[in-house]
Design an enzyme around this catalytic site. Structure first.
Site, PDB file in Angstrom:
ATOM      1  N   CYS A   6       0.952  -1.126   0.022  1.00 52.91           N
ATOM      2  CA  CYS A   6      -0.012   0.017  -0.007  1.00 52.91           C
ATOM      3  C   CYS A   6       0.867   1.323  -0.057  1.00 52.91           C
ATOM      4  O   CYS A   6       0.528   2.198  -0.602  1.00 52.91           O
ATOM      5  CB  CYS A   6      -0.883  -0.084   1.254  1.00 52.91           C
ATOM      6  N   ASP A  29      10.457  -6.644  -9.037  1.00 53.15           N
ATOM      7  CA  ASP A  29      10.613  -7.208  -7.613  1.00 53.15           C
ATOM      8  C   ASP A  29      12.097  -6.714  -7.020  1.00 53.15           C
ATOM      9  O   ASP A  29      12.880  -6.891  -7.754  1.00 53.15           O
ATOM     10  CB  ASP A  29      10.499  -8.933  -7.606  1.00 53.15           C
ATOM     11  N   ASN A  85       2.013 -16.743  -3.637  1.00 47.93           N
ATOM     12  CA  ASN A  85       2.177 -17.323  -2.465  1.00 47.93           C
ATOM     13  C   ASN A  85       0.868 -16.954  -1.554  1.00 47.93           C
ATOM     14  O   ASN A  85       0.585 -15.676  -1.414  1.00 47.93           O
ATOM     15  CB  ASN A  85       3.494 -16.983  -1.865  1.00 47.93           C
ATOM     16  N   HIS A  96      -0.508  -8.500   0.996  1.00 47.25           N
ATOM     17  CA  HIS A  96      -1.209  -7.677  -0.085  1.00 47.25           C
ATOM     18  C   HIS A  96      -1.059  -8.575  -1.265  1.00 47.25           C
ATOM     19  O   HIS A  96      -0.236  -8.917  -1.665  1.00 47.25           O
ATOM     20  CB  HIS A  96      -0.432  -6.260   0.004  1.00 47.25           C
ATOM     21  N   HIS A  98      -0.754 -10.370  -4.494  1.00 54.20           N
ATOM     22  CA  HIS A  98       0.293 -10.154  -5.626  1.00 54.20           C
ATOM     23  C   HIS A  98       0.544 -11.341  -6.508  1.00 54.20           C
ATOM     24  O   HIS A  98       0.501 -12.463  -5.873  1.00 54.20           O
ATOM     25  CB  HIS A  98       1.526  -9.548  -5.227  1.00 54.20           C
TER      26      HIS A  98
HETATM   27  P1  AMP Z   1       5.960 -13.000  -1.350  1.00 55.52           P
HETATM   28  O1  AMP Z   1       6.993 -13.954  -0.527  1.00 55.52           O
HETATM   29  O2  AMP Z   1       5.187 -14.167  -2.291  1.00 55.52           O
HETATM   30  O3  AMP Z   1       4.998 -12.492  -0.278  1.00 55.52           O
HETATM   31  O4  AMP Z   1       6.610 -11.771  -2.219  1.00 55.52           O
HETATM   32  C1  AMP Z   1       6.935 -10.542  -1.734  1.00 55.52           C
HETATM   33  C2  AMP Z   1       7.818 -10.173  -2.812  1.00 55.52           C
HETATM   34  O5  AMP Z   1       8.132  -8.897  -2.294  1.00 55.52           O
HETATM   35  C3  AMP Z   1       9.196 -10.708  -2.516  1.00 55.52           C
HETATM   36  O6  AMP Z   1       9.780 -11.316  -3.972  1.00 55.52           O
HETATM   37  C4  AMP Z   1      10.210  -9.617  -2.128  1.00 55.52           C
HETATM   38  O7  AMP Z   1      11.427  -9.581  -2.840  1.00 55.52           O
HETATM   39  C5  AMP Z   1       9.300  -8.423  -2.982  1.00 55.52           C
HETATM   40  N1  AMP Z   1       9.358  -7.023  -2.137  1.00 55.52           N
HETATM   41  C6  AMP Z   1       9.553  -6.828  -0.875  1.00 55.52           C
HETATM   42  N2  AMP Z   1       9.831  -5.448  -0.684  1.00 55.52           N
HETATM   43  C7  AMP Z   1       9.914  -4.753  -1.857  1.00 55.52           C
HETATM   44  C8  AMP Z   1       9.928  -3.623  -2.353  1.00 55.52           C
HETATM   45  N3  AMP Z   1      10.285  -2.379  -1.507  1.00 55.52           N
HETATM   46  N4  AMP Z   1       9.916  -3.495  -3.747  1.00 55.52           N
HETATM   47  C9  AMP Z   1       9.967  -4.432  -4.628  1.00 55.52           C
HETATM   48  N5  AMP Z   1       9.798  -5.795  -4.346  1.00 55.52           N
HETATM   49  C10 AMP Z   1       9.502  -5.924  -2.724  1.00 55.52           C
END
Ligand code: AMP
Length: 112
Positions: A6, A29, A85, A96, A98
């Site tokens: 968010c 990512d 996931n 959130h 994704h």
């Molecule tokens: P998940 O583990 O499936 O919840 O994926 C979350 C993803 O968000 C991970 O692949 C992280 O590398 C990515 N992530 C976390 N913080 C950021 C950020 N500030 N900008 C871009 N990606 C992020």
């Protein structure tokens, strides 16, 4: 609400944006697991696939229509993987909704 994605939507945390409209955002990512690793998220806060219901699920069809476009624009004609996931066992680290788009090289055939 203390939600990282968010804050990215609000512009409080920077991101490398790939696509944006009034309903969704796609960005790179921060810790890529493949040469192309893009996250696609709804602007409405939905915790994950486990919070989808008949009221809010329409956003998923919009997201998937854009995933096809984004993948084409990224040159992923040879294929890619779309992953969401969910929860603790699914190793969801950001609550959130994704969808990860992963591609740009041959992926591992294993799902887990
Ligand atoms: P998940 O583990 O499936 O919840 O994926 C979350 C993803 O968000 C991970 O692949 C992280 O590398 C990515 N992530 C976390 N913080 C950021 C950020 N500030 N900008 C871009 N990606 C992020």
């Amino acid at each position: 609400m203390d939600c990282l994605f968010c804050k990215i939507i609000a512009g409080e945390i920077p991101s490398t944006k790939i696509y944006e409209d009034d309903k969704i955002l796609a960005f790179r990512d921060i810790n890529p697991q493949a040469p192309a690793h893009i996250l696609v998220i709804p602007k409405e806060h939905i915790g994950g696939v486990d919070e989808l219901n008949s009221e809010n699920v329409a956003i998923v069809s919009h997201i998937f229509a854009k995933i096809a476009e984004i993948a084409k624009n990224e040159g992923l004609e040879k294929g890619y993987r779309v992953v969401s996931n969910v929860g603790e066992h699914g190793c969801q680290s950001v609550r959130h909704l994704h969808f990860h788009i992963l591609g740009g090289s041959q992926l591992n055939g294993s799902m887990v």
